[in-house]
Structures are given as C-alpha cells and as structure tokens.
Design an enzyme around this catalytic site. Structure first.
Site, PDB file in Angstrom:
ATOM      1  N   GLU A 173       0.783  -1.238   0.000  1.00 42.45           N
ATOM      2  CA  GLU A 173       0.000   0.000   0.000  1.00 42.45           C
ATOM      3  C   GLU A 173       0.819   1.295   0.000  1.00 42.45           C
ATOM      4  OE1 GLU A 173      -2.898   0.123   3.109  1.00 42.45           O
ATOM      5  OE2 GLU A 173      -4.034  -1.549   2.288  1.00 42.45           O
ATOM      6  N   GLU A 373      -5.390  -8.394   1.692  1.00 41.87           N
ATOM      7  CA  GLU A 373      -6.051  -7.919   2.919  1.00 41.87           C
ATOM      8  C   GLU A 373      -7.526  -7.671   2.641  1.00 41.87           C
ATOM      9  OE1 GLU A 373      -4.306  -4.432   4.809  1.00 41.87           O
ATOM     10  OE2 GLU A 373      -2.284  -5.193   4.416  1.00 41.87           O
TER      11      GLU A 373
HETATM   12  C1  FCB Z   1      -4.268  -1.417   5.822  1.00 39.95           C
HETATM   13  C2  FCB Z   1      -2.831  -1.680   6.239  1.00 39.95           C
HETATM   14  C3  FCB Z   1      -2.713  -2.576   7.457  1.00 39.95           C
HETATM   15  C4  FCB Z   1      -3.772  -2.252   8.484  1.00 39.95           C
HETATM   16  C5  FCB Z   1      -5.139  -2.253   7.863  1.00 39.95           C
HETATM   17  C6  FCB Z   1      -6.258  -2.021   8.840  1.00 39.95           C
HETATM   18  O1  FCB Z   1      -4.337  -0.207   5.125  1.00 39.95           O
HETATM   19  O2  FCB Z   1      -2.115  -2.285   5.181  1.00 39.95           O
HETATM   20  O3  FCB Z   1      -1.406  -2.471   7.958  1.00 39.95           O
HETATM   21  O4  FCB Z   1      -3.466  -1.054   9.075  1.00 39.95           O
HETATM   22  O5  FCB Z   1      -5.198  -1.280   6.858  1.00 39.95           O
END
Ligand code: FCB
Length: 474
Positions: A173, A373
């Site tokens: 990210e 994620e």
């Molecule tokens: C994402 C991040 C991770 C965590 C989640 C909730 O943006 O990659 O580290 O903070 O959000």
C-alpha cells in the site's frame, strides 16, 4: 489482452485461505537481535504521535517464538493454509543498507519453518511501511536512490529465503503509507492533521513521485529475482478503492470521482499492466503548474517486470464530490454520506468488492489476484464479555465479502487467495491499540489470546460451509 477463461487454480496450487499481519504491528522486541530503528519507532516511541506510552515496543509479542508457536496453533485450527507477514527491513539490515544481521535471518527462517510445519505456507511481505530510520531521514521514497536501497534489501531477502518461500509481496500500500508520512510530518510540524488517504493538491507531486519510485523499486527487485534464477511469484499489494458519487451527482462530481480514481487506483494499475500513467492525472498536474520527476520510460519499465499476481487490499469504496471551493483543476473531495454504514476504514460495501474484481478482469486483462487484505473493525464492537467476543459486525463483513469474492470467481475473475486483515488485534499505526481488526482478541496487558466469533465463522467458510449473514447474529 482480455482473457475469457474461467477461474484457474491449477490443481497443484490450492486456493489460499489465510490471514495477514505486518512486522511493526505485531512483533514487539524492538531491541531484540540487534534490530535497527525504523521511522515508526521514531513516530511512536520518540514522538508519541499515537499518544503517550503507545508504541510497538511490545505490540503482541509476536517476535517471541514461545508466543508465536501458540498463535500458529490457533491459526492451524481454522484450516488456513497461508499466512501473510512482513519482515522488518531494519532487522535484516539494521542501518538499512550495510551489514546483514544473521540473528534476524535465523529468526525469520525459524518462523517460516514453524509455519510450514503447521501446514501453513508463508506469504512474505518485504516492506510494510517500516522504513529504516536512516533511509527515511535521507528522504525515503521521495529520493530516487530508494530504488537501489530497496533492491539491495530485496536481494538479501531473496538470497536468504527464496529456498523456503514461494510467494513474495514486495511492498504494501504505497498510497496509505504516503498518507501516514504526510500526517506524521504535519503533526511533527505542530498541525492537528487527520489522516487523508486521497492526497491533497499540495501533496500530489510528492505522492506521485514516491509511488513511481516504489513501483520502480519493486520492478528492479523483480528483475533481480528473475536474473538470479529463483523460483517464486512476486507482486505488490495495492489498497484499491472504487470511487463513488451519490445518485443525482453533478457532472463536476463525476469528473472529480474519475480523477480520484486516477490517483488512487489507475495510477498504479495502469503502470503495472499498461506501462503508462493515466493521462487525466498527468494533465491535471500540468494544469496546476506542478512538475513531477518521472522519467519518460518509468511506467514502461514497471510494466516490463511482468507481475506474477496482483495483491489486492480491499476494505471500502470512497465517496467523492466536487469541492466547491477548489481553485485549480484538482477538485476531488472525500465525504461520507449521512447514514452510511461504515467500518473504521470506510463504507461497508461488498458489492463494490465484486465490482472491483470484475473491473480487474475486464479492464486489466484478468491478472492472477491474491486478496492480500480484507477485513474490518467497528467502534466498540470487540467487547470481552464472560470470556467471549461476539464480533457480529466483523463476522457479517467477512461473510458478505467472501460471498462477493466467490461470485467474482464464478464469473471468471482469477482470484487465487484470500487473507483476512488480521489474525490478531494489533497496533493500528497512529490509531494505537484501540482500533481492533483481529479475529483473535488480544488483551494487550497480559498478552492473553481469545478467538472471537469471527474466527469460527471464518473456519466454517474455509471448510466451504454455507454461512449467511444471519448466521452471525448470535
Ligand atoms: C491497511 C494496512 C494494514 C492495516 C489495515 C487495517 O491499510 O495495510 O497495515 O493497518 O489497513
């Protein structure tokens, strides 16, 4: 090129069901094994930017083998076959560039072997925002030399772990990392800034330059991996966010939403898969009289690395409208429509997860996608009552989003893995320990672990059971 084939998960590669975490958010042990300092130690330990006493000094104690072995045993019970974690650059190379630290290599090799012994494959993230402090001080990703810094680090990681690891996430990210860098710098300068994921106009040049360097660094690392003949699959993890307007939005609102999509999503996807940066974003930068330090071949170099998969971090879409007070051509403004059901990271919209996966299929040639994620946290949800945590909203979120992903796969999207953020409650960056995202509740004082309701729901989903959102209403 568009592919019309149905989802392919080769027989030798089962669908990956997993969970994700990141070094600074879980490890603790910041002085153990000669770890060097990272920029997050500076933000939280030195400057207390997340509040007094809040830092990653202990986190959830995941660097300690006795602890993580118990955690792996919990994960194993759910039936997961993949665990995404990150390595701390400043453990492997304590000053960021120089001497390799054998104690860190030994630790992570042991951790990977312990995962594998439990039937869980490692998905190794090289960089999840914890830039070695010396390199952050030298400008971090805004310095084009960061391409070489990262390549050197990646080569050390590949040389020491490619025999054990098949899946590498090079960077996590860039967009959100940049937003944190901005807010941290502003707070250090004494402003009461809030995190804003969409860069403001005055941050646009620094953001786009940094993103270009991060993608070039990833491409350089990938080329090096290939040149040395290692076997494995490499990608980057992007926080993709569909941009939405309200029904009845004006033409100006729609233009603003399209531009925001250019900065948040197409900036990365077009470089990775089309070898170009989006013309509308470049035009707005030029109209605003701003100058980027991007070189003509950069995007083509990024595409030429030929990505093995795309890591997708999906939480929420973003509502955009035209900022009435905007002076220049860059007008998008983020807002949350009244009455929107939202988690910490934004509106809960599984339909937009489906739309995103379909878009990757139709507009970007149906790349292999790993969901690196997906997950949620909700204010006041994670209450420990009589030894149990009924995180109904998180459970429903997971059911809805996994359903959406399965629908995308049934429609031909080439999704080959899914990782929940996160296995455990952990240190949520500048939000400290109050924003819980885990399927395992962690008592941060005692380090006690208590699997939540969502953990058992996830285990049922992994088994392929039909679970509805209504089943989560315990
Ligand atoms: C994402 C991040 C991770 C965590 C989640 C909730 O943006 O990659 O580290 O903070 O959000």
């Amino acid at each position: 090129m568009m592919s019309t084939s149905s989802p392919v998960t080769p027989a030798s590669k089962p669908f990956l069901w997993g969970a994700a975490s990141a070094a600074y958010q879980v490890e603790g042990g910041i002085y153990t094994d000669q770890r060097g300092r990272s920029v997050w130690d500076y933000y939280l330990d030195d400057l207390s930017l997340a509040g007094p006493g809040i830092s990653g000094a202990i986190a959830i104690n995941f660097y300690e083998r006795e602890q993580y072995l118990q955690d792996i045993a919990l994960l194993q019970q759910w039936g997961i076959n993949s665990y995404r974690f990150s390595m701390a650059w400043s453990r492997i190379l304590p000053d960021g560039l120089g001497v390799v630290n054998p104690a860190a290599i030994k630790h992570y090799r042991q951790f990977i072997l312990d995962l594998k012994a439990a039937g869980i494959e490692p998905m190794l993230t090289l960089y999840h925002w914890d830039m070695p402090l010396a390199l952050a001080r030298a400008g971090g990703w805004s310095n084009r030399e960061s391409i070489d810094w990262f390549t050197r680090y990646a080569e050390v990681v590949f040389a020491n772990f490619a025999d054990l690891v098949e899946l590498f996430v090079l960077v996590n990210e860039p967009l959100v990392e940049h937003a944190f860098t901005m807010v941290a710098n502003e707070r250090i300068a004494g402003q009461a800034s809030q995190l804003a994921i969409l860069p403001a106009e005055h941050q646009l040049v620094s953001a786009l330059n940094a993103f270009n360097h991060i993608l070039l660094a990833s491409a350089a690392a990938k080329r090096s991996f290939q040149a040395k003949g290692y076997q494995g699959r490499l990608g980057v993890a992007l926080p993709l966010m569909p941009t939405l307007t309200l029904e009845g939005a004006s033409e100006q609102d729609k233009v603003a939403a399209r531009l925001a999509d250019g900065v948040l999503n197409r900036w990365f996807l077009d470089a990775l898969y089309k070898g170009s940066y989006p013309a509308d974003v470049l035009a707005v930068v030029a109209q605003s009289g701003l100058e980027l330090s991007i070189q003509p071949d950069d995007a083509a170099t990024i595409q030429a690395a030929q990505w093995d998969y795309l890591g997708v971090n999906y939480y929420a879409p973003m509502f955009i409208r035209h900022r009435a007070t905007a002076q220049g051509a860059y007008t998008p403004e983020v807002f949350l429509p009244e009455g929107t059901y939202a988690a910490f990271n934004g509106p809960v919209r599984p339909d937009q997860f489906l739309a995103l996966l379909t878009r990757l299929q139709t507009e970007y040639g149906n790349p292999v996608v790993m969901i690196t994620e997906n997950g949620a946290g909700f204010p006041n949800e994670d209450q420990l009552v009589n030894g149990a945590v009924h995180d109904t909203q998180r459970s429903r979120y997971l059911v809805g989003h996994i359903q959406a992903m399965q629908q995308a796969r049934a429609q031909g999207a080439n999704v080959q893995g899914y990782h929940v953020w996160s296995s455990h409650d952990n240190l949520e960056w500048l939000s400290g320990y109050d924003s819980r995202f885990g399927m395992i509740y962690v008592d941060f004082d005692t380090q006690q672990r208590i699997p939540k309701q969502s953990a058992s729901i996830y285990a049922r989903l992994i088994k392929g059971e039909t679970v509805t959102e209504a089943d989560c209403n315990l």
